[in-house]
Design an enzyme around this catalytic site. Structure first.
Site, PDB file in Angstrom:
ATOM      1  N   CYS A  44       0.838  -1.215   0.000  1.00 54.84           N
ATOM      2  CA  CYS A  44       0.000   0.000   0.000  1.00 54.84           C
ATOM      3  C   CYS A  44       0.864   1.252   0.000  1.00 54.84           C
ATOM      4  CB  CYS A  44      -0.904   0.028   1.231  1.00 54.84           C
ATOM      5  SG  CYS A  44      -1.995  -1.370   1.362  1.00 54.84           S
ATOM      6  N   ASP A 134     -21.267  12.063 -14.290  1.00 55.91           N
ATOM      7  CA  ASP A 134     -22.685  11.778 -14.037  1.00 55.91           C
ATOM      8  C   ASP A 134     -22.868  10.900 -12.788  1.00 55.91           C
ATOM      9  OD1 ASP A 134     -21.657   9.380 -14.935  1.00 55.91           O
ATOM     10  OD2 ASP A 134     -23.012   9.158 -16.638  1.00 55.91           O
TER      11      ASP A 134
END
Ligand code: BEZ
Length: 221
Positions: A44, A134
């Protein structure tokens, strides 16, 4: 489990840069949400650093970045100092969501059943969600906790999603921005000239079918 075309959940969350309401935070931009099993973990650390190094390239594409890791805000802020030092970067300016209770990880289907933490709890996998202006999901990837992602590939896929949202093309295997695209199978031959002023080349196939129609990339980088 969220599916392509679904409106992405408008969740509220605490982040390393303050609270957010997801849709409001996105505004009119595209968004990339990518998840991580935990703070202070090696893979990570490399991934978050790589994304920070590439942040300018995401911004050029009008993409806002947000990470998620299953620890709290204070831990995230301390971890960011390690990420900056390891990746040799001055600036780390995108938020990391604090999902300590794994509520979002469960809601968004991001649990990796094969990788568990020291207490035996399943970890969050490495998910990528690319969301349109959107607010709908345009692309998703799920990698197991043990496999780090290739963010150059994610940038490449974003180029394709953004291009194919504007033009009636699809992008072939290993496509890179600026190279030939495929005309969508739904485009009729009598529409080609108007839609593709740069021209269309039909590749001859043994079947005799004219389905592989190539056109120069309709958009300059
Ligand atoms: C890592 O980030 O290094 C990692 C986290 C959980 C499982 C495996 C690797």
């Amino acid at each position: 489990m969220i599916k392509l075309g679904d409106v992405f959940p408008d969740f509220k969350a605490e982040t390393s840069r303050g609270p957010i309401q997801f849709h409001e935070w996105l505004g009119d931009s595209w968004g990339l949400l990518f998840s991580h099993p935990a703070d202070f973990t090696p893979v990570c650390t490399t991934e978050l650093g790589r994304v920070a190094q590439l942040q300018g390239k995401f911004e050029e594409k009008n993409v806002k970045l947000i990470a998620l890791s299953c620890d709290g805000v204070d831990t995230h802020r301390k971890w960011i100092e390690d990420i900056k030092a390891y990746s040799k970067i001055e600036k780390f300016s995108y938020p990391i969501i604090a999902d300590e209770k794994r509520e979002l990880a469960v809601q968004l289907g991001m649990i990796d059943p094969d990788e568990k933490d020291a207490a035996g709890m399943p970890l969050t996998c490495r998910a990528v969600f690319f969301i349109g202006p959107d607010k709908k999901l345009k692309l998703s990837l799920l990698y197991p906790a043990t496999t780090g992602r290739n963010f150059d590939e994610i940038l490449r896929a974003i180029d394709s999603v953004q291009l194919t949202a504007r033009y009636k093309v699809a992008t072939p295997a290993d496509w890179q921005h600026g190279t030939y695209c495929m005309v969508l199978p739904t485009v009729r031959d009598d529409e080609l000239e108007a839609l593709f002023p740069k021209g269309v080349e039909k590749h001859a196939m043994p079947s005799g079918k004219d389905y592989l129609r190539m056109t120069p990339c309709p958009q300059k980088k």
